[in-house]
Design a protein around this motif. Structure first.
Motif, short mmCIF file in Angstrom:
data_model
loop_
_atom_site.label_atom_id
_atom_site.label_comp_id
_atom_site.label_asym_id
_atom_site.label_seq_id
_atom_site.Cartn_x
_atom_site.Cartn_y
_atom_site.Cartn_z
N ILE A 320 0.76 -1.27 0.02
CA ILE A 320 -0.06 -0.16 0.01
C ILE A 320 0.89 1.30 -0.13
O ILE A 320 1.79 1.25 0.85
CB ILE A 320 -1.00 0.02 1.28
N GLY A 321 0.66 2.17 -0.76
CA GLY A 321 1.35 3.37 -0.98
C GLY A 321 0.54 4.34 -0.16
O GLY A 321 -0.66 4.33 -0.26
N MET A 322 1.18 5.33 0.75
CA MET A 322 0.64 6.02 1.63
C MET A 322 1.46 7.40 1.54
O MET A 322 2.76 7.27 1.63
CB MET A 322 0.59 5.65 3.06
N ILE A 323 0.84 8.46 2.18
CA ILE A 323 1.68 9.77 2.40
C ILE A 323 1.59 10.08 4.05
O ILE A 323 2.25 10.97 4.21
CB ILE A 323 0.96 11.01 1.84
N PHE A 324 0.88 9.04 4.66
CA PHE A 324 1.04 9.29 6.06
C PHE A 324 1.67 8.23 6.78
O PHE A 324 2.14 7.39 6.25
CB PHE A 324 -0.65 9.09 6.64
N GLN A 325 2.30 8.76 7.79
CA GLN A 325 3.05 7.67 8.40
C GLN A 325 2.18 6.64 9.21
O GLN A 325 1.14 6.94 9.67
CB GLN A 325 3.87 8.40 9.79
N PRO A 326 2.52 5.32 9.07
CA PRO A 326 1.63 4.35 9.64
C PRO A 326 1.75 4.44 11.10
O PRO A 326 2.59 4.70 11.63
CB PRO A 326 2.18 3.16 9.00
N LEU A 327 0.60 4.08 11.81
CA LEU A 327 0.47 3.94 13.06
C LEU A 327 1.45 2.97 13.87
O LEU A 327 1.80 3.35 14.92
CB LEU A 327 -0.98 3.66 13.81
N GLU A 328 1.72 1.98 13.07
CA GLU A 328 2.98 1.35 13.56
C GLU A 328 4.49 2.00 13.88
O GLU A 328 5.28 1.48 14.38
CB GLU A 328 3.32 0.19 12.70
N ASN A 329 4.36 3.19 13.42
CA ASN A 329 5.90 3.94 13.41
C ASN A 329 5.73 4.94 14.78
O ASN A 329 6.37 5.71 14.80
CB ASN A 329 5.92 4.81 12.17
N ALA A 330 4.55 4.81 15.64
CA ALA A 330 4.18 5.69 16.60
C ALA A 330 5.61 5.78 17.62
O ALA A 330 5.67 6.76 18.18
CB ALA A 330 3.14 5.15 17.43
N ASP A 331 6.31 4.75 17.64
CA ASP A 331 7.41 4.66 18.58
C ASP A 331 8.83 5.19 17.84
O ASP A 331 9.50 5.71 18.52
CB ASP A 331 7.70 3.35 19.26
N LYS A 332 8.58 5.70 16.90
CA LYS A 332 9.68 6.64 15.90
C LYS A 332 9.14 7.99 15.45
O LYS A 332 10.16 8.57 15.14
CB LYS A 332 10.29 5.72 14.75
N VAL A 333 8.04 8.23 15.37
CA VAL A 333 7.42 9.41 14.85
C VAL A 333 6.67 10.02 16.16
O VAL A 333 5.40 9.73 16.49
CB VAL A 333 6.69 9.24 13.77
N PRO A 334 7.05 11.04 16.51
CA PRO A 334 6.48 11.61 17.66
C PRO A 334 5.17 12.44 17.56
O PRO A 334 4.11 12.14 18.54
CB PRO A 334 7.42 12.81 18.17
N ALA A 335 4.90 12.69 16.39
CA ALA A 335 3.78 13.18 16.10
C ALA A 335 2.77 12.26 16.13
O ALA A 335 1.42 12.38 16.45
CB ALA A 335 3.61 14.08 14.64
#
Length: 470
Positions: A320-335
């Motif tokens: 899946i192509g996305m322009i949002f950070q996936p929720l799985e990246n929450a530990d790496k992306v503070p926002a």
């Protein structure tokens, strides 16, 4: 969840919500008012920044009844979703939940220059968008972060009463290109992000010569497929034609279609459809037939419905192509973590469209903050028009809200059993970008007549609020 409403994401929002909506709706039957509870907010509320974005909220001494919905100590905005739609309870509920959480987040810091935010929460229930808009016209300063699937029916009222919006998403072509409209994540009718296709080119050697598009009897899906087919042609993809056209209402058996796909030799399949039991049956049938194509599907497939279904691994080739950070990246992306924490603190629904609404709220709040005491619709529109690089503090790839232009970046996630993981670029939190990620679309597909400023002319009047240079 527009990711990506609308234009394409928005077109898929309703479909995916119809199949993922559940009894999670907390609607009481009436619209609500949110003024902030003063609760802790799971640690996110006290933050002086949102990801990489300095907080636009805080104390101050702004005064004056400068416009509708503005007093010495309050700013009244409208927001909402379609959660009361009887055919899909909870439709786009994550959007209203996100804005309510962000109102709390902002008010706990002092509001906007000291003015607390009061939110009128609307439930358009899919068929009531015109009624909701007429209510908002009477009392709100602006609409912020909302998502109404039938916004096209309300657009004439919004323009007539000169009510600006920083929408969570827009669906109708005249709404997405309307005057006095901004979005954190634009999906204009005349430009399209094809990041998913560009990344598939890099990932799959057979993409240029062995790709097919899964067709459907659904008019909405066909429209999306036509745009993708045109984009594929423009970038040199020579499609194979397996002759697969699925009945939108379902098929008695999907094995004949799976055998067609196997026999024609397609190595990559694209779908503009949204996940539902029929689509799952197709992927399961393809696996049983012994075919092993890679799937490159729309961002509506980034959904718990899909990951929970894939216990057998029939969807392990799903990309899946996305322009949002996936929720799985929450530990790496503070926002992303702040979004999750803020909404969880109010026991709301977490989903990609909620991040989209959050970003639009922040875009509005930053613009309103810059106006100080002179908080007028004109001033906020002036400020919004100046924003040409926006990520919502890191929630998504850079967009150009001021010019209503989409992101020229993307990332790719892959489904591995019941977990989505980022596979391109390999480093979580990053995107691949380039001008080739955005293409112009055929005017025949726009569904709206645009003027030289790329504004829809359908409801346009001579007295709409336009950006003014300082």
């Amino acid at each position: 969840m527009k990711v990506d409403k609308i234009g394409r994401l928005a077109a898929g929002v309703l479909a995916v919500a119809l199949v993922t909506a559940s009894c999670s709706s907390e609607r009481s039957g009436t619209d609500g008012v949110s003024e902030g509870t003063g609760s802790d907010g799971g640690g996110a509320a006290a933050s002086k920044a949102f990801g990489t974005l300095p907080s636009p909220c805080g104390p101050g001494d702004a005064k004056g009844k400068t416009d509708q919905g503005i007093t010495d100590d309050a700013i009244t905005i409208g927001f909402g979703d379609d959660r009361g739609f009887s055919a899909a309870p909870g439709l786009s509920k994550e959007m209203g939940d996100a804005v309510a959480a962000m109102i709390d987040w902002c008010n706990q810091q002092g509001g906007i220059n000291g003015r607390k935010i009061k939110g009128n929460q609307y439930d358009a229930a899919y068929m009531q968008s015109a009624k909701v808009m007429q209510e908002a016209c009477k009392q709100d300063f602006m609409l912020v972060g909302q998502g109404f699937a039938m916004d096209e029916a309300a657009e004439q009222y919004r323009v007539a009463c000169k009510l600006p919006t920083v929408a969570g998403y827009t669906v109708g072509p005249n709404s997405s290109m309307g005057p006095m409209k901004y979005e954190a994540v634009p999906y204009p009718v005349d430009l399209m992000n094809i990041g998913g296709l560009r990344l598939a080119e890099k990932l799959f050697p057979d993409f240029k010569d062995k790709t097919d598009i899964l067709q459907s009897t659904s008019p909405a899906v066909s429209t999306g497929n036509n745009k993708i087919a045109s984009a594929m042609k423009d970038i040199g993809v020579k499609r194979v034609d397996c002759g697969v056209r699925l009945n939108d209402k379902g098929e008695s058996s999907y094995m004949p279609f799976a055998e067609k796909i196997k026999d024609c030799g397609a190595k990559v399949l694209w779908s503009s459809d949204s996940p539902d039991p029929g689509q799952f049956s197709l992927l399961e049938s393809i696996e049983r037939a012994g075919a092993e194509p890679k799937y490159v599907f729309e961002s509506t497939w980034y959904s718990p419905l899909v990951s929970k279904w894939n216990t057998s691994g029939a969807g392990d080739n799903l990309h899946i192509g996305m322009i949002f950070q996936p929720l799985e990246n929450a530990d790496k992306v503070p926002a992303v973590k702040q979004y999750v924490d803020a909404v969880n603190a109010k026991k709301g629904k977490i989903a990609m469209l909620g991040m989209q609404a959050t970003s639009s709220f922040l875009l509005w709040a930053q613009s309103a903050q810059k106006c100080g005491s002179d908080l007028t619709r004109q001033c906020v529109i002036n400020e919004l028009s100046k924003v040409h690089e926006w990520t919502g503090g890191g929630l998504h790839a850079p967009t150009d809200p001021g010019n209503n232009k989409p992101a020229s970046c993307s990332l790719m996630v892959k489904l591995n059993k019941t977990t989505f993981e980022q596979v391109m670029p390999k480093n979580a939190g990053e995107f691949e970008c380039g001008p080739e990620f955005v293409v112009k679309t055929d005017p025949k597909t726009w569904g709206a007549k645009l003027n030289d400023d790329r504004i829809s002319t359908k409801f346009l009047t001579g007295d709409v609020i336009k950006p003014q240079s300082s």
